[in-house]
Design a protein around this motif. Sequence first.
Motif, PDB file in Angstrom:
ATOM      1  N   LEU A  50     -45.568 -10.219  75.403  1.00 59.11           N
ATOM      2  CA  LEU A  50     -45.815 -11.762  75.472  1.00 59.11           C
ATOM      3  C   LEU A  50     -46.190 -11.806  77.001  1.00 59.11           C
ATOM      4  O   LEU A  50     -45.950 -11.548  78.005  1.00 59.11           O
ATOM      5  CB  LEU A  50     -43.970 -12.446  75.174  1.00 59.11           C
ATOM      6  CG  LEU A  50     -44.587 -13.851  75.104  1.00 59.11           C
ATOM      7  CD1 LEU A  50     -44.639 -13.709  73.417  1.00 59.11           C
ATOM      8  CD2 LEU A  50     -42.907 -14.679  75.249  1.00 59.11           C
ATOM      9  N   GLN A 110     -45.257 -18.872  79.383  1.00 62.18           N
ATOM     10  CA  GLN A 110     -45.360 -19.317  78.427  1.00 62.18           C
ATOM     11  C   GLN A 110     -43.842 -20.363  78.096  1.00 62.18           C
ATOM     12  O   GLN A 110     -42.942 -20.184  78.620  1.00 62.18           O
ATOM     13  CB  GLN A 110     -46.337 -18.770  76.971  1.00 62.18           C
ATOM     14  CG  GLN A 110     -47.150 -17.981  77.171  1.00 62.18           C
ATOM     15  CD  GLN A 110     -47.200 -17.736  75.506  1.00 62.18           C
ATOM     16  OE1 GLN A 110     -47.419 -17.574  74.637  1.00 62.18           O
ATOM     17  NE2 GLN A 110     -47.228 -16.077  76.023  1.00 62.18           N
ATOM     18  N   LEU A 127     -39.820 -19.052  74.405  1.00 62.96           N
ATOM     19  CA  LEU A 127     -40.586 -18.170  73.686  1.00 62.96           C
ATOM     20  C   LEU A 127     -39.689 -16.490  74.088  1.00 62.96           C
ATOM     21  O   LEU A 127     -39.959 -15.597  73.133  1.00 62.96           O
ATOM     22  CB  LEU A 127     -41.904 -18.336  73.688  1.00 62.96           C
ATOM     23  CG  LEU A 127     -42.433 -18.931  73.058  1.00 62.96           C
ATOM     24  CD1 LEU A 127     -43.726 -19.228  73.046  1.00 62.96           C
ATOM     25  CD2 LEU A 127     -42.086 -18.956  71.049  1.00 62.96           C
ATOM     26  N   THR A 128     -39.336 -16.612  75.274  1.00 64.78           N
ATOM     27  CA  THR A 128     -39.235 -15.567  76.054  1.00 64.78           C
ATOM     28  C   THR A 128     -38.000 -14.900  74.804  1.00 64.78           C
ATOM     29  O   THR A 128     -37.627 -13.737  74.386  1.00 64.78           O
ATOM     30  CB  THR A 128     -38.577 -15.175  77.057  1.00 64.78           C
ATOM     31  OG1 THR A 128     -39.544 -16.754  78.050  1.00 64.78           O
ATOM     32  CG2 THR A 128     -39.028 -14.166  77.849  1.00 64.78           C
ATOM     33  N   THR A 136     -38.253 -13.397  70.911  1.00 64.53           N
ATOM     34  CA  THR A 136     -39.677 -12.382  71.099  1.00 64.53           C
ATOM     35  C   THR A 136     -38.934 -10.753  71.761  1.00 64.53           C
ATOM     36  O   THR A 136     -38.570 -11.341  72.719  1.00 64.53           O
ATOM     37  CB  THR A 136     -40.872 -13.049  71.616  1.00 64.53           C
ATOM     38  OG1 THR A 136     -41.262 -13.956  71.173  1.00 64.53           O
ATOM     39  CG2 THR A 136     -42.045 -12.071  71.298  1.00 64.53           C
ATOM     40  N   CYS A 159     -40.947 -11.565  66.431  1.00 70.20           N
ATOM     41  CA  CYS A 159     -40.680 -12.755  66.323  1.00 70.20           C
ATOM     42  C   CYS A 159     -39.463 -13.759  65.879  1.00 70.20           C
ATOM     43  O   CYS A 159     -39.967 -14.027  64.111  1.00 70.20           O
ATOM     44  CB  CYS A 159     -41.839 -13.685  66.076  1.00 70.20           C
ATOM     45  SG  CYS A 159     -43.767 -12.370  66.841  1.00 70.20           S
ATOM     46  N   ARG A 166     -48.430 -17.834  69.398  1.00 68.54           N
ATOM     47  CA  ARG A 166     -47.701 -16.726  70.748  1.00 68.54           C
ATOM     48  C   ARG A 166     -48.566 -15.986  71.258  1.00 68.54           C
ATOM     49  O   ARG A 166     -49.569 -15.250  70.732  1.00 68.54           O
ATOM     50  CB  ARG A 166     -46.906 -15.636  70.718  1.00 68.54           C
ATOM     51  CG  ARG A 166     -44.765 -16.319  70.544  1.00 68.54           C
ATOM     52  CD  ARG A 166     -44.644 -15.099  69.800  1.00 68.54           C
ATOM     53  NE  ARG A 166     -42.763 -15.737  69.934  1.00 68.54           N
ATOM     54  CZ  ARG A 166     -42.704 -16.401  68.480  1.00 68.54           C
ATOM     55  NH1 ARG A 166     -43.471 -16.889  67.991  1.00 68.54           N
ATOM     56  NH2 ARG A 166     -40.821 -16.708  68.473  1.00 68.54           N
ATOM     57  N   THR A 176     -53.865 -13.967  70.745  1.00 69.73           N
ATOM     58  CA  THR A 176     -52.597 -15.142  70.223  1.00 69.73           C
ATOM     59  C   THR A 176     -52.305 -14.983  68.711  1.00 69.73           C
ATOM     60  O   THR A 176     -53.171 -15.010  67.662  1.00 69.73           O
ATOM     61  CB  THR A 176     -53.634 -16.810  70.433  1.00 69.73           C
ATOM     62  OG1 THR A 176     -53.783 -17.163  71.811  1.00 69.73           O
ATOM     63  CG2 THR A 176     -52.184 -17.971  70.189  1.00 69.73           C
TER      64      THR A 176
END
Lengths: 109, 1127
Positions: free
Chosen positions: B793, B797, B801-802, B805, B845, B851, B881
Amino acid sequence: MAVCIAVIAKENYPLYIRSVPTENELKFHYTVHTSLDVVDEKISAMGKALVDQRELYLGLLYPTEDYKMFRKLHNSYTDIMCNPFYNPGDRIHSRAFDNMVNSMMMQVC
Amino acid sequence: MTPTQWDFPVELCCRPMAFVTLTGLDVVYNAVHRAVWDAFCANRRADRVPISFKVLPGDHEYPKCRTKRTSYEWYIPKGILKTGWMNKHLNLVPALVVVFYELDWDEPQWKEKQSECATRVEIVRQSLQGRNTKVAVVLIQKKTPLPPGEDVIASERASALCNACDLSGKSLFVLPHTDHLVGYIIRLENAFYEHAQTYYYTEIRRVKTHKEFLNKTTHQLLFVRHQFKIAFFSELKQDTQNALKNYRTAYNLVHELRAHETNMLEIKTMAGFINYKICRLCFQHNTPLDAIAQFRKHIDLCKKKIGSAELAFEHAAWMSKQFQAFGDLFDEAIKLGLTAIQTQNPGFYYQQAAYYAQERKQLASMLCNHDSSVIYPNPDPLETQTGVLDFYGQRPWRQGILSFDLSDPEKEKMGILSLQLKEKNVLHSELIITLLSNAVAQFKKYKCPRMKSHLMVQMGEEYYYAKDYAKALKLLDYVMCEYRSEGWWTLLTSILTTALKCSYLMAQLKDYITYSLELLGRASTLKEDQKSRIEKNLIKVLMNESPDPEPDCDAAAVKASQKLWADRVSLAGSNVFTIEVQDFIPFVQCKAKFLAPSFHVDVPVQFDVYLRADCPHPIRFSKLCISFNNQDYNQYCVVEEAYQKSDILEQSSQGTMCLVPGKTRKFTFKFVAKTEDVGKKIEITSVDLILGSESGRCVILNWRGGGGDAASSQEALQAARSFRRRPKLPDNEVHWDSLTVQASTMIISRVPNISVQLRHEPPALTNEMYCLIVTVQSHEETVAKDVKLTAGLKPGQDANLTQKTQVTLRGTDTCDDSFPALLPDIPVGDLQPGQKLEKPIYIRCGTVGARMFLVYVSYLINTVVEGKEILCKCHRDETVTIETVFPFDVAVKFVSTKLEHLDRVFADIPFLLMTDILSASPWPLTIVTSQLQLSASMTPVDQLESYVENVVLQTGESASECFCLRCPPVTNASGVATGCYIISWKRSSPVESVPVVNTVITLPHVIVESIPLHVNADLPSFGRVRESLPVRYHLQNKTNLVQDVEVSVEPSDAFMFSGLKQIRLRILPGTQQEMLYNFYPLMAGYQQLPSLHVNLLRFPNFTNQLLRRFIPTHIFVKVRLWEVPCV
């Protein structure tokens, strides 16, 4: 009557300055330079009072000036600015302008 | 400073106050008297009446009064105003004399005391013979007086005392020495003030009566004198309006006087005095415009009244004093609250005063340049018998002579000579500088910075004339930058010229060099010959020789300075001068320019330094060196040439180390950047140009950054604006104006010569192990070492999300939350030229959405730059992406056994759970299996087995399952957890053996309601016409109560039936009642059964509507078998 005529850039340096009795040139330069104090003050006051911005004549700095003379000088200056070969901000070297200034100074002598 | 001839006398400048003398007070030995005196004079605030008190002995001799003139017929006045007159009326002749006497009303020896008092009064009167001065008596008493009228003795004795002293009752006062001393004193002084005013009133009257006797021919001077006196008395009376009026009249009269060279000074002196008084009063009356108008008039009238040409400096001194005094008055008025403006402030008057002081100096230097052999005349013509003049403004050697003809020309000559010789000793510069600094202070206050600078230049020049070169230089240096920054080159040149003289005369090497550099520069308006002279001097200085003197310097000073220069030459050491040029405009201009805004580390960094000299002659330099923010590069950027001392004046322009006027010289430098500097900025911090040599004197011109001085930014702006076409130059030359400074460059890494490709099948599906295949191929010519891959990743961002993911290299197992979102620096080994490498990356994900993923490949490689081997770090990155979507939508619903939608279920009554899996994935999905995990509160009615095992769903297809469940009664009304539904799936695509994903769907809660009676019917799936159709209804009591039930069956057209048509029965708790009916269908088709109605007496809410949910209402009736037509 005029003994010294100067055109000053907005950054306060002289674009053109000439005086009649050349021997006392320095004194006239100082006079013109010190009168910028009053110009500065008048311009800053103008911003506040919101007077007509198109009126470019600031009035008398010392009680010897003449409005007609200003118009004449300003017209001539406008002519210079309209010259495509003139770079605004450069010192003025123009025969036409010289002649006009001469004629204004002539009135005294 | 001692007052000079031109200073106004103090008695003129003070505020006149009524003069009252107190007698009979022993302030030294008598405490009571001391207290009385203190009360009079201590702490006199503005609200007390304006009286000046003086304690005098009772027998003080007042100035004698001259006998009154009865006729003016033969009287010829000798001057306008006597020098002693003002002082006499301010400090010598009182308006009122007060006799203090200690006497109580009940004094036992009254008679004696009374006569003693009368004697004292008489003595005072004797001394004031002929004057109108009032006399008053104050009795100092120990007792507090009774209220007026009550003390009979007191009034008697008072009138007796008045008689004895020949006093009016108004002039006798009692001062009880009690607690309220100050109060009594204030009342007393108010009474004194009234007496004083009366006195001055009579004095004014007295002077006015003289006027009648005067005639205009012989008494012209007296008109002025009398008018002045009336005005002065009015001032003493505090009648300032009348005083002003009379001063104005006096002023006009002064100018009506016949003026001649001989009395010009007297007229001007008096005009100056009166003008001062008028202006002072105008300011006091808060009419500053009147004051200014009067002053202008005064100057206009007097400007031309020079008087004796040989003493013209006196006129200038007088003019200077007029302006200075007015400036002082103006300034004082401002301190008391007057507001001044930019164009009308005291500064202008001080400036004019300074101007006249300068003129005085000039005139004095012209008129007083006597040979040193001329000696001061003896006897001194300026001496008078009394030591002072009789009249203001007269010549000491001919006082009181009114004739315009000079009776003694020789005496006149001596007098003038002595005045000239005296003037010679005056320190003019000191006077001028004081006035200028006064003016500077004012202009600073009224926002006139340029006027202030101008005056400071004048001060500097004056210091120069006064030979105080250090101070001169300090002032000039201070203001120089103002003129430089505003681009007034003529003025700057003039200031620099003076500054250069100062530095020459003081042999200040560094200053001398600095000013020379600028006077040779492009901002200087000096003529070529002057520049040439200065340049030659500069070269001499560089060669450690003495320069030629500057022109127009004082000969003695030049001599002194030559000695200083000689000392400097012999002095060893301290001969290196570093001059930072960015604050001024030197004659060498410099511009440094990197050839590109950035350089790759494997190519040499190149830049040019352009130099240009504006001086008239070519100039050699010994060294040019450039400094960088990383000083390691400094060593590569030096140009140096050792040259002989004798070469310096050689006119050859061949040498590389020579700057030819008007020509632009270019120096190109090249160096290899260090690999540590990749990603950093290399900046030129300074350019140093060294003039002269170590052996002589060394001047280092230091440009900060990539060059440029005080004027270059404006020049660059003008050049940028200009449309002018520049004339064509030979190829190797450039236009100075078109050059721009580029003082920094970036070092960037070597261009990577590998390719990175990504292969994958978007979008990613939630929670699957998404496969991203990275292909790296080397196109390098040598081995790429230490290849490292960073994938995952992209940082920066959304933080969520971290968390959601995970990235791994192993695709066979599903990873959990502990895996990282970014895998840094995965070692891959070396890549041979042309070698290709593939690496799958698996990404999981957890949430939907877009992402950004980063794939970053770095490696090391050896290259050779300029014959130098360096190890470069190269890298290439790719970002992609990836959108993540849900693989499928799962819909769950509850239905009754009749497949009717249920919003709630009934306890113990079976219902159906239907699941519907709708594929949302663009790729085919394989449902490996599904599983229903029920919660404890649910029980399956039959076997739970998956109906969708190994079903492949294309996009938009769906798979449904149905489970029959039952829910035992519960007390919880809000809802019962059903359990969860687990779908095990994977992509159908045959990429790899990707692991199966288990998606858990939590089933919704369901509301469980209990019902009192459950009815279920037991009937065949269809009937036949005219064949018996047995139907069994089971009525189950679900309550703990005995239920009274009314059951009825409504007939239907399609059926006949047998059984209980209407019955009322009881069902025990937990039991069931069976009702058997035999229906006999009459018609074929989908027919309505005879409807069963159940009425519970205890539960009126139990309606047939509810009942319809459980039992069928219709049945399909087939035709009789034999009726089926034969085919």
